[in-house]
Design a protein around this motif. Structure first.
Motif, short mmCIF file in Angstrom:
data_model
loop_
_atom_site.label_atom_id
_atom_site.label_comp_id
_atom_site.label_asym_id
_atom_site.label_seq_id
_atom_site.Cartn_x
_atom_site.Cartn_y
_atom_site.Cartn_z
N GLU A 1 -7.60 4.78 1.60
CA GLU A 1 -6.92 4.75 0.30
C GLU A 1 -7.88 5.00 -0.87
OE1 GLU A 1 -3.87 4.95 0.17
OE2 GLU A 1 -3.15 4.11 2.06
N ALA B 1 -3.74 -7.46 -0.48
CA ALA B 1 -4.67 -6.87 -1.45
C ALA B 1 -5.64 -7.96 -1.91
CB ALA B 1 -3.91 -6.29 -2.64
N GLY C 1 0.87 -1.17 0.00
CA GLY C 1 0.00 0.00 0.00
C GLY C 1 0.90 1.22 0.00
N GLY D 1 -10.14 -4.24 -1.50
CA GLY D 1 -9.66 -3.66 -0.24
C GLY D 1 -8.55 -4.49 0.36
N TYR D 2 -8.00 -3.99 1.48
CA TYR D 2 -6.93 -4.71 2.16
C TYR D 2 -7.52 -5.68 3.18
CZ TYR D 2 -3.78 -1.30 0.07
OH TYR D 2 -3.09 -0.53 -0.82
N THR E 1 -8.33 0.60 4.16
CA THR E 1 -8.91 0.55 2.82
C THR E 1 -9.67 1.85 2.55
OG1 THR E 1 -9.17 -1.83 3.00
CG2 THR E 1 -10.49 -0.73 1.31
N GLU F 1 -2.77 -4.04 -6.26
CA GLU F 1 -4.14 -3.68 -5.89
C GLU F 1 -5.07 -3.52 -7.09
OE1 GLU F 1 -1.41 -2.23 -4.77
OE2 GLU F 1 -1.57 -1.63 -2.66
#
Ligand code: MLC
Ligand code: AMP
Length: 504
Positions: free
Chosen positions: A375, A178, A170, A364-365, A372, A309
């Motif tokens: 970002e 990811a 990230g 998303g993470y 998430t 991602e």
């Protein structure tokens, strides 16, 4: 049926006896072999009674069997989690604790230490992935799968169900998973098939590792979706690639591969006579490499840009002008914008933060909903952490990164992680890790270290201590000792000054 495997399989050729994979040592896998072997593995996974969405973590050397395991995981409806084979115990412990996989698959020679870490983290099954010719081994995934039927009904998935988790930085901090869905990956594969004009008769020379977006998704999905054969090498070796180009039409690599090809005397137009396309990505391709490649081979490298991602975001055109030093135009369905610090759009060729949106952008993470949310912008764009500019014709250039990241030979390295390991060494007061230009790797990890008064520590001590703890590609190529680190008025280490000072 939104399972990514079904999308890929729709592109397999009608003649299943045709060659899907060929290895350097003469092994040959037909499309039927791939379907049958992945079916057996999928049955085995299905027989383990795993929870929906279970992660299958895989840390193995590259082999056709590793690809089969990926396909089997998709078919069984589970989530594939590939890990760099260079990771050591502390790194693996972090990933397994975070992702909590129910199954871990490792190389036979790593079974002892990997199994210990896996079980400690609550994993239920640890298998080894051996080559078929390796003898009897009860933990062997392939042997355990052998008795199962060679047909498997691919498990239906929803478009947003997860297909894979790839660990990446990230923009800040420790590695984050990811989460990529079946639809993310399928849409990107289909867009790239059109953009790069995959065609009948294509043969992909595959030399990238299988644990990142580039080798696993961009390269393998491209060939599988197009029903094209892959010449599948365990790793990139320039001389071997030069020899095999004459049997190939498509090649993909990180810039280091192109630098190394140019260092081969035999790399010339004749070696590339059957080639249709050379793709570069994962790190900046230097204009000199781009120009020299075209002089030597008669081919213009097609550079593209992406990340874990988002899979691929932009690409130079197949048919139009491929501009060196740019990553091309947004791919079909992908929106890319460049914004100033105040959130307004850059005008003309102004430089700003790159933000993206599209069906390829991840879910998303893993386990980090707040991170998430940070970002993404309120209108749904993902902040890439890259800094760029558009030219008048709409070609994007990456001019820097706002994220603290070194890219060495196409691998991402997070300075903070390395600094943490150096700061733990006896005698070290503090350290700063930066990337300096390197002719082969693009950037080389350089550590600048401040010792406690009276402490003695040599470059070799730091390097050998780190080699025992972290993946070898992250270990600094050089260590320099200074009396103090340069800091700005806010007390922040001025890494740009260190980069300038320690350029080799
Ligand atoms: C290996 N070494 C590296 C290194 N790779 N050092 C710095 N950076 C690297 N990338 C070191 C090892 O630690 C070892 O050091 C020595 O080099 C020899 O190791 P090796 O394994 O024999 O190296 P080699 O085979 O030459 O590997 C170099 C490479 C490899 C460039 C071929 O790193 C590679 O295949 N990179 C590709 C990475 C990739 O797939 N990236 C895609 C990410 S996806 P010592 O001291 O122990 O001898 C992504 C998204 C996108 O970013 O857009 O694609
Ligand atoms: P990763 O997080 O490993 O997926 O790496 C993604 C990062 O690699 C991107 O955010 C960019 O910083 C970098 N990258 C990928 N492709 C290119 C490229 N063609 N040129 C410059 N940087 C790139």
């Amino acid at each position: 049926m939104s399972n990514l495997y079904a999308t890929l399989a729709a592109g397999f050729p009608a003649d299943k006896s045709a060659c899907c994979l060929e290895t350097a040592d003469g092994r040959y896998y037909s499309w039927a072999d791939m379907e049958h072997a992945s079916a057996r593995l999928a049955h085995l996974l299905a027989s383990l009674d795993l929870q929906a969405g279970a992660r299958i973590a895989v840390q193995v050397e590259k082999s056709p069997e590793a690809l089969l395991l990926y396909l089997a995981t998709l078919r069984a409806g589970y989530v594939y989690l590939p890990l760099n084979s260079a990771y050591r115990a502390a790194e693996l412990d972090y990933f397994l604790a975070d992702a909590a996989p129910e199954v871990v698959v490792c190389a036979p020679h790593n079974f002892g230490w990997v199994a210990q870490i896996a079980f400690k983290n609550g994993c239920r099954h640890v298998f080894t992935l051996d080559a078929p010719e390796d003898g009897n081994n009860s933990g062997s995934l392939l042997q355990r799968a052998a008795p199962f039927p060679d047909r498997f009904e691919t498990v239906p998935r929803q478009p947003d169900d997860l297909a894979a988790i790839l660990y990446t930085s990230g923009t800040t901090g420790r590695s984050k998973g990811a989460m990529l869905s079946h639809a993310n990956l399928a849409s990107n594969a289909q867009v790239l098939q059109r953009a790069w004009r995959w065609q009948a008769g294509d043969v992909l020379l595959h030399t990238l590792p299988l644990f990142h977006v580039h080798g696993l998704f961009v390269a393998c999905h491209g060939a599988l979706l197009n029903g094209s054969k892959m010449i599948f090498l365990p790793k990139f070796e320039a001389a071997q690639v030069v020899a095999l180009l004459a049997r190939s039409t498509v090649f993909m690599g990180v810039p280091t591969y192109y630098v190394r090809l140019l260092a081969e005397a035999g790399f010339d137009r004749d070696a590339c006579r059957t080639m249709r396309l050379f793709v570069s990505g994962s790190a900046p391709l230097l204009p000199d490499t781009f120009d020299e490649f075209s002089r030597r081979s008669g081919h213009t490298i097609l550079e593209r840009y992406g990340m874990s991602e988002t899979a691929m975001l932009t690409s130079n055109p197949y048919a139009g002008e491929r501009k060196g030093g740019t990553v091309g135009l947004p791919l079909e369905g992908v929106a890319v914008r460049v914004l100033k610090a105040d959130g307004s759009r850059c005008a003309g060729d102004e430089i700003g933060d790159i933000q993206v949106r599209g069906p390829n952008v991840f879910r998303g993470y893993w386990n980090l909903p707040e991170k998430t949310a940070e970002e993404f912008t309120t209108d749904g764009y993902f902040r890439t952490g890259d800094v760029g500019q558009f030219d008048a014709a709409g070609y994007l250039s990456i001019v820097g990164r706002s994220k603290d990241l070194i890219i060495s030979g196409g691998y991402n390295i997070y300075p903070k992680e390395i600094e943490g390991y150096i700061d733990e060494l006896p005698g070290v007061l503090e350290s700063a890790v930066v990337g300096v230009p390197h002719p082969d790797f693009g950037e080389a990890v350089t550590a600048i270290v401040v010792l406690h008064p009276g402490a003695t520590l040599a470059e070799a001590d730091v390097i050998s201590a780190l080699k025992s703890k972290i993946a070898n590609f992250k270990v600094p190529k050089q260590v320099r000792f200074v009396a103090e680190l340069p800091r700005n008025a806010m007390g922040k280490v001025q890494k740009n000054l260190l980069r300038q000072e320690f350029e080799q």
